[in-house]
Design a protein around this motif. Structure first.
Motif, PDB file in Angstrom:
ATOM      1  N   LYS A 106      43.919  37.076  54.685  1.00 29.54           N
ATOM      2  CA  LYS A 106      44.809  37.546  53.629  1.00 29.54           C
ATOM      3  C   LYS A 106      45.962  36.571  53.428  1.00 29.54           C
ATOM      4  O   LYS A 106      46.352  36.273  52.296  1.00 29.54           O
ATOM      5  CB  LYS A 106      45.341  38.950  53.947  1.00 29.54           C
ATOM      6  N   GLU A 123      43.836  43.431  48.541  1.00 25.26           N
ATOM      7  CA  GLU A 123      45.154  43.538  49.186  1.00 25.26           C
ATOM      8  C   GLU A 123      46.084  42.414  48.756  1.00 25.26           C
ATOM      9  O   GLU A 123      47.272  42.638  48.499  1.00 25.26           O
ATOM     10  CB  GLU A 123      44.992  43.490  50.714  1.00 25.26           C
ATOM     11  N   SER A 124      45.554  41.219  48.688  1.00 30.40           N
ATOM     12  CA  SER A 124      46.411  40.080  48.359  1.00 30.40           C
ATOM     13  C   SER A 124      47.015  40.237  46.979  1.00 30.40           C
ATOM     14  O   SER A 124      48.225  40.041  46.787  1.00 30.40           O
ATOM     15  CB  SER A 124      45.607  38.778  48.418  1.00 30.40           C
ATOM     16  N   PRO A 176      41.072  39.587  59.274  1.00 25.70           N
ATOM     17  CA  PRO A 176      41.788  40.043  58.069  1.00 25.70           C
ATOM     18  C   PRO A 176      43.161  39.413  57.908  1.00 25.70           C
ATOM     19  O   PRO A 176      43.560  39.061  56.803  1.00 25.70           O
ATOM     20  CB  PRO A 176      41.882  41.555  58.248  1.00 25.70           C
ATOM     21  N   ARG A 199      40.212  41.935  51.213  1.00 28.18           N
ATOM     22  CA  ARG A 199      41.383  41.048  51.373  1.00 28.18           C
ATOM     23  C   ARG A 199      41.887  40.564  50.003  1.00 28.18           C
ATOM     24  O   ARG A 199      43.076  40.404  49.795  1.00 28.18           O
ATOM     25  CB  ARG A 199      41.047  39.835  52.241  1.00 28.18           C
ATOM     26  N   ASP A 205      44.185  46.657  56.824  1.00 24.63           N
ATOM     27  CA  ASP A 205      44.877  45.601  57.538  1.00 24.63           C
ATOM     28  C   ASP A 205      45.997  46.251  58.333  1.00 24.63           C
ATOM     29  O   ASP A 205      46.875  46.899  57.781  1.00 24.63           O
ATOM     30  CB  ASP A 205      45.432  44.625  56.508  1.00 24.63           C
TER      31      ASP A 205
END
Ligand code: TPP
Ligand code: TPP
Ligand code: SF4
Ligand code: SF4
Ligand code: MG
Ligand code: MG
Lengths: 615, 351, 615, 351
Positions: free
Chosen positions: D197, D48-49, D193, D45, D4
């Protein structure tokens, strides 16, 4: 640890000698989604066209692309088309599994491999043929996507040379496979030739395996069980199909859709003489089938294990309201989601008693593509004749793999719509009572909406002869007894077993479905290697016909061979046999997800006999 | 509640309907439901509707799931074939039956438990397919047959006789049906014979899914004060949306009805349905208006009754399938088993 | 034709003589929804309080109001609490069935009836007592609704007089039944008295039936199996319940909800130490149970036949992912919707092999209310110990009828949460592998979210020891073999059968569940009437423990008695026994929707023995 | 697609998150999905979140049904317990798990076949219960794992590679979820993305059902021209509804974002979500507006993306049940087995 064919198979290493003609197995190890299917089928077909009996078994993962997959082609001069455990000729295309693929080859095997994999030094007792696939594909096309695809055709060329497969037959097979796509044909042909020429120029023949022309496939065809079943359904006059996708059953309905679209439009109106509905799930699929059958359609669905479980409630409704239904179970490996792309005979018991309460269903047990075809027709006729759900118990091996067969024969009997009430019958029997046993066979007469005959109210709750709601003990018991009587009638109508009683043989084997092919081979092995004769009965249906019990009576010991852990068919047999018969029954089971092979049966049976003698 | 006092064509005084049948021909077995059960009133309206429309009962199929409501098909049209199937799965059985014999008129009867709980999945897909069927939910906000537990249409805050309070919001079958593609969506009340019969007759003449949520009090388990689906509650809160009148094409009588603010919708068989608009700008042919109306009335704790949404020209599932006009169920062997040439042709592809 | 008790029962008319004390059956024939339950239970309880063993069986229709219903109270000085076929004393309140009710009475029976029904002339061999109920109720209340209800209490009064039931006990029973509702008590008492006084004044005693005080119920209680099971679940420490209403199972969860609300609030916070969810159907109910169990709750559901069918897919998931689940099956009559308010033992086979693939489940088989209680606790412990779904196979007769019992005993063992991985264990075993057979019993260790132990990924698809996805043949077969091993461990953990080996008895009987009560009585009959001794084994669980096979070995012939058509438990037994054992097995089945009775067993068994001798 | 590029708190350059874990701790097994499959992007995602929110992965449970999409939970958060259950029935398994251990954060991953076809019934009831879970539909309009058949979200008129045309209207999971009571409903696209996200992070912080329909092209079976769920189609037709940004309460940064026409919604944990309004009068807290927006965009063949509806204060299912704060799953015997006095008291009632 990676999943490899060798790990998945139980290896029996063996030493090799002299020339081996038309009796070996080729295995192509690759990655799924890489487009090797065309190359594999061309290879299979070319050997077939040379008159050599073949079978092809695809061992693929339960995902769409990127995981290891193995395709095994077995040539067998004797016509064995069951699985063979040992791989004789490997084509190692998959870096992930190549090492283990090679390490588990029997001594004396051969391996074509992608040169950069550097497999040569892994073993000294295997013949290696490195092929620089990437180098060979470069001049053939510039399109990277196409290269990845056509690359596979190179190993076909290499194999053609090494195994003496007729290149003319390779080309014919390729054209058959690709149809009218001339561009694709040209491209593949150059790859094929490139492989052939490379082998000719670079690879001296060091292994003993060769294909030589025979005449053992004349007039035969190659097809999958699911396609045969689909043709059977169409010829059975199916008018209603409801299904929910599931491996390995989907291709049955998908083939059927193709055939119906092509051959079942009304010639006058161009409209469809059938309906196919992709249902929201298997519960709905069977519900729709029951609704359609109730109004008089020839209706079917096809599924696999998880779908069978979901159909339990409706199966009981069909049984108790006496509505026909044809249900194909293309069995895969359970429990639960299990191994969706592996084969088993694991739903026998649950299908036979599917649903709560005292429920029982007839099962048909095809073991060949031609039986997938003929039993599809039998199933519709039986379901309507018996007014009950009928299960056709195929499996992944039979349904999705490519099998040799004689061409399917046009049906000789007209379609049987069973006991429908009409004016004449009504006059004869005097009064319509939906659930009355007029003829003593437990099968009542039925009417359907719009046929001008008296209506009745179908219900899954208790009912009397005239289909009225009833909670009376006598109504209930009479009805259940009649249903039991009907099941006895089923016994007289289902396909009879195929029996080979060998004079003097004391041991008998009972098997069914795809297990058959292992038995054929095992019997020959036992005879040839141990002088042991086996009588053989191949079950073709449940309930069991008298021949089955008669067969047991004529043997001293009987082994029921099947592809599940819990001896499911044996359990059904035990429910019905006499003590004397029971005492003779033994069990051989095979449950590793791969088709059972003759050698395993031979080994197991000898072990059991050994124990028997020790007793 | 068993007779309708409104004058309707054909007049109730007349013994026979246009196909020469008497009302008795439309009756079924004796009800085994509780005296006063809303479901019995709906049965009566179904009988009257079919009688008055002069539909041959042998051309009707009746389907249901399991529940008190689902028993109802046994109590009307005894000369029609019926199928009391399993709990919550009538939609699939109906789908098979309707597709396999497209000439039949199908009536499906379900309950709020049968449809809203166990059957909501099949309900969704039937609505989506716009299967030609009159789909009646006899909605009492509870499971009558299993003795009164809450169903998914029980209103938030309503209480069982045992004192248990329902703390989940109700599913609005009408809003769902509209959202999903049903082409005729209505709500009525078992205690309003006139409106219910008019809606039923319109629904029977509609082609496509005609979903009718009929509030139908359970006098035994759900007719007490805490319940919003009791007679008393509904009587107070029922907000008639439109006075509906159905005009069959074989005998056109509209004179009886207030010609005030109306809109006319033509049904597929040429018959007309006339709606009296209650709300200033209500358009029963507009999805968003229908949904808004439902949300607004629901949030006021009221039931909008009447035909809420109608899309008369929407293709139904049978059209989409492109099947022969002749019922699939009765096609002769000559049309269903291809000749030998076909098999030969197919065999060639495998050679 | 109307549904009547007599048609539903198979009548065996018999002549009557002298005084019959504490050994007869009273049947109240009425209409459901008419509020007779209070009157019936008061009658039952009053007799019970007099120290006379009783049982009450309700035969009710599958609707809410307006259909015929029969309540049978059996007094038995010998303590037989199974069903008895013959009705000795009829209370005919239902115009629809009165004629047939009377006509099917045995000779010498008595009948109290509503005077306007004019039954007197139907027979001369029955004693009739007309009672003008409407006339008697008139002075008691002006409210028409109440009159319909309280009317029933009048027959209690009449019977009290005619059968010499102590009025003080009647009043006590009434107060027990109505709790603190003083107005209702007063009203009912006047009706009771009115009936008593009417009988005293008008009805001379002409029949032989009387109740006399005994001391055979001292310290005992009266309750339904479903209530006992609910108490068992609460005491088992259930924390999660998900259910979908279905007769005859609903009252289990509904009682449980009541108990949990009362006794399972956290004393500090007042919050619930449990959750009960009314699911959208049985699929969701079992899905929720599996989800809850997977995170570590003690989770259960309760259902009946149709629900069992719907649970098939999830049952297989539970088996293969090895998640505990407790499933009560309060069996009713199938197939399909069948007779929802009648009793059967008809789901045995389908529950044992519920789901496709090679799936097998342990079953517990309660035959008394106290076992409903104790086996509820056993089920939770076993499910967690074995990490698998466990089915408790009760039935409508046991679950919904009122049974005598000694008070339920407080559990002696602590709750067993099974093999949970903890720090100490982890240290001992070195490494966590979810599906590894560390201890050789087939049972692996498990962790749950939030317990600080290593996580694993549960899946219904193929997996290896460490719970990773696997399609390998060896992983698959090893896992299936371990599951089979675990089932063998189950054999050592399930409740053992109850055995009464009679010295010298050559014939054995095996039964289970509510069939037990018929066996108790039949054994006495066979002994008393034919001098025939039977050994008896009561199954308490599947898989069968070694005692079962040992029992068969010790008998010459063994009859398995059960309440279904297809000899379902026998089928399971046949799958596991030796030829010698198989040869001894016979089957007695009873499937009319009503509880099996001792006389039927006696008759059937004698018939079989006759045939045996004839051979 | 696996990284991202947008600057997000905590900054991607940072090795460890607020609880001291590195990104690797949030990863799972190697994907076995096709290269380029939209589902893989969603997995990224999710990783990452959770990393950026600094949630302890052992406090998360992952659930799914069956399908390519349903395999995804194996590819993220390997130290969280996961359950790949059966086809279409994840909602019930999730309901049991979430109720039995209320302290866990639940992520459910499903497919459009898994949810829209076989699972629609359980979907309806989960939404209705407002169960606290992040429910992600990885929506490719087809059945990937069984080789490309149409799912119920396939658009009317879209074609399979084999030429088969879909003639049924799609089910709109967002409209249904809103109608049924989900308290957070969003739509996004696997190829976006940033938006995805942001929505995921908001969803994870929401209490109640957060339903996200993520259009996620199947590159193998449904990425050809006839399909409306292919990359190319979506890229052209994706109508971003609101630019979503999530601000976790432990590190409040809003400066990065355009302060233009926005409305702020406070989530239960005190964190704020800021929406950039696109439509003039769009209110993500108003059901009717959300439904109208969905209907209007759908009828134009467009996808409204962003958070479509949010009701942050709605009671969730756990609240309604009134259960102890301590997870039911770990209650000790002392709290779950009543003492002898209780049994005695009960026995008395039967004497
Ligand atoms: C699979 C299954 N589960 C449960 C039942 C029990 N059952 C019968 S009717 C019913 C509910 C009926 O409620 P509803 O549909 O609202 O009908 P009503 O009786 O209220 O008219 C239930 C749960 C059943 N018959 N089958
Ligand atoms: C009961 C049951 N029926 C059918 C299947 C076969 N099946 C596996 S995945 C799948 C569809 C998946 O579609 P979707 O949920 O959209 O996931 P995708 O693969 O597209 O991501 C089906 C039908 C199954 N596993 N179980
Ligand atoms: S219980 Fe309720 S729904 Fe059922 S018949 Fe009686 S009043 Fe009607
Ligand atoms: S088949 Fe489609 S959905 Fe499945 S992994 Fe491949 S691209 Fe993704
Ligand atoms: Mg209801
Ligand atoms: Mg999909």
């Amino acid at each position: 640890m990676s999943v490899t064919a060798s790990a998945v198979q139980e290896t029996i290493p063996q030493a090799r000698t002299a020339r081996v003609v038309n009796d070996f197995a080729i295995q192509v190890a690759t990655v799924n989604g890489s487009g090797s299917q065309t190359a594999n089928l061309v290879l299979l077909r070319a050997i077939f066209q040379m008159g050599v009996p073949v079978s092809g078994k695809n061992m693929f993962p339960s995902n769409i692309a990127g995981l290891p997959t193995w395709y095994t082609i077995r040539a067998s001069s004797k016509g064995y088309i069951g699985r063979k455990k040992e791989v004789d000729f490997l084509v190692a295309m998959n870096p992930e599994t190549a090492r283990e693929d090679v390490l588990t080859l029997p001594r004396g095997a051969a391996a074509v491999y992608d040169e950069p994999l550097k497999l040569k030094d892994l073993r000294s007792d295997v013949v290696f043929y490195p092929v620089p696939f990437d180098k060979l594909i470069t001049p053939i096309t510039h399109d990277a996507k196409l290269r990845r695809l056509v690359r596979n055709m190179i190993y076909d060329g290499v194999l053609a040379k090494l195994l003496s497969i007729d290149m003319a037959q390779m080309e014919r097979a390729l054209r058959k496979q690709l149809g009218k796509k001339e561009k694709a044909i040209a491209l593949n042909l150059s790859a094929l030739t490139a492989g052939y020429e490379y082998a000719e120029a670079t690879l001296p023949k060091l292994d003993p395996f060769v294909i030589e022309p025979m005449n053992k496939t004349h007039g035969m065809i190659l097809l999958e069980g699911n396609a045969a079943a689909a043709i059977g359904c169409m010829m059975a006059g199916v008018t209603f199909v409801s299904w929910y996708p599931i491996t390995p059953s989907s291709s049955l309905c998908e083939s059927l859709i193709d055939y119906l679209k092509k051959y079942r439009k009304d010639p006058e109106t161009g409209k469809a003489t059938y309906a196919v509905i992709q249902a929201e799930d298997e519960i709905a699929a069977l519900g729709m089938v029951i609704g359609a059958s109730w109004v008089g359609a020839r209706a079917m669905t096809s599924t696999s294990g998880p779908g069978i479980s979901l159909m339990a409630e409706f199966a009981g409704l069909g049984y108790y309201t006496e509505v026909p239904a044809v249900i194909f179970d293309i069995q895969r490996v359970g429990p639960s989601t299990g191994l969706p792309t592996r084969t088993a005979q694991q739903d026998i018991l649950s299908a036979a008693v599917l649903s709560h309460g005292d429920t029982k269903h007839p099962l048909l047990l095809p073991s060949s593509v031609s039986e997938c075809y003929s039993m599809a027709m039998d199933a519709f006729d039986l379901a309507e004749r018996l007014q009950t759900p009928v299960f056709v118990m195929s499996d992944l091996d039979l349904g999705m793999n490519t099998w040799m067969s004689y061409p399917l024969e046009y049906p000789k009997k007209p379609i049987d719509r069973g006991k429908r009430l009409d004016e004449a019958t009504l006059e004869r029997i005097g009064e319509f009572a939906r659930y009355r046993d007029v003829d003593g066979d437990g099968i009542p007469y039925r009417t359907v909406p719009g046929d001008g005959m008296p209506a009745y109210f179908a219900r899954g709750s208790g009912h009397n002869e005239t289909a009225q709601y009833s909670e009376r003990a006598d109504d209930y018991a009479n009805n259940l007894d009649r249903l039991a009587r009907k099941f006895e009638t089923a016994r007289t109508l289902v396909p009879k077993p195929e029996i080979d009683l060998v004079r003097g043989a004391r041991i008998g084997v009972i098997a069914y479905g795809t297990t058959h092919w292992a038995i054929v081979e095992s019997r020959d092995q036992l005879k040839a290697e141990h002088g042991l004769d086996l009588s053989y009965l191949r079950l073709r249906a449940f309930p069991f016909t008298p021949e089955v019990f008669d067969f047991i009576d004529r043997c001293d010991r009987v082994y029921l061979v099947e592809q599940n852990r819990d001896a499911q068919m044996l359990s059904l047999l035990q429910m019905e046999c006499t003590p004397a018969q029971f005492a003779k029954l033994g069990s051989i089971r095979h449950y590793i997800g791969l088709p059972i092979d003759g050698r395993s049966v031979t080994t197991e049976l000898l072990k059991h006999e050994e124990e028997e003698r020790a007793r | 509640m068993s007779t309708d006092t409104t004058v309707q064509p054909p007049a109730p005084g007349k013994k026979l309907n246009r196909i020469g049948l008497e009302p008795l021909a439309y009756r079924g077995g004796k009800t085994t439901l509780c005296a006063g059960c809303g479901h019995n009133a709906i049965t009566e309206r179904i009988i009257e509707s079919f009688f008055e429309l002069g539909i041959d009962p042998t051309q009707v199929i009746k389907l249901s799931g399991i529940g008190c409501s689902s028993k109802a098909p046994a109590y009307f049209l005894s000369s029609a074939h019926g199928f009391n199937s399993v709990h919550g799965r009538m939609p699939s059985v109906a789908t098979g039956a309707v597709v396999a014999n497209r000439t039949m008129i199908a009536v499906g009867v379900s309950g709020d438990g049968d449809t809203g709980a166990i059957g909501i999945g099949q309900f969704v897909h039937l609505m989506r397919r716009n299967l030609p069927i009159v789909y009646i939910i006899e909605d009492n906000g509870c499971y009558g047959l299993t003795k009164g537990q809450f169903s998914p249409t029980a209103d938030l805050g309503s209480t069982l006789k045992t004192g248990v309070v329902n703390d989940l919001p109700p599913i609005d079958a009408c809003a769902l049906a509209i959202e999903l593609g049903a082409s005729f969506v209505a709500r009525s009340f078992s205690g309003d014979p006139k409106q219910l019969k008019a809606i039923l007759k319109a629904a029977i003449s509609h082609r496509g899914t005609a979903m009718i949520d009929v509030i139908s009090p359970c006098v035994t388990f759900n007719d007490h004060e805490g319940s919003t689906k009791s007679y008393s509650y509904v009587k107070d809160h029922d907000e008639p949306l439109a006075d509906v009148s159905f005009v069959p094409f074989f005998e056109q009588v509209t004179a009886e009805y207030d010609p005030g603010a109306t809109i006319a919708v033509t049904l597929h068989n040429g018959s007309k349905i006339v709606l009296r608009k209650m709300a200033e700008d209500y358009q029963p042919t507009d999805k968003m208006s229908a949904l808004r109306l439902l949300h607004e009335t629901m949030s006021r704790g009221e039931y909008a009754t009447g035909i809420l949404y109608i899309e008369p020209d929407k293709q139904d599932f049978i059209d989409l399938l492109g099947i022969t006009d002749e019922p699939l169920a009765t096609l002769p062997e000559a049309k269903t088993r291809p000749g030998k040439a076909v098999l030969d042709e197919i065999m060639d592809t495998f050679q």
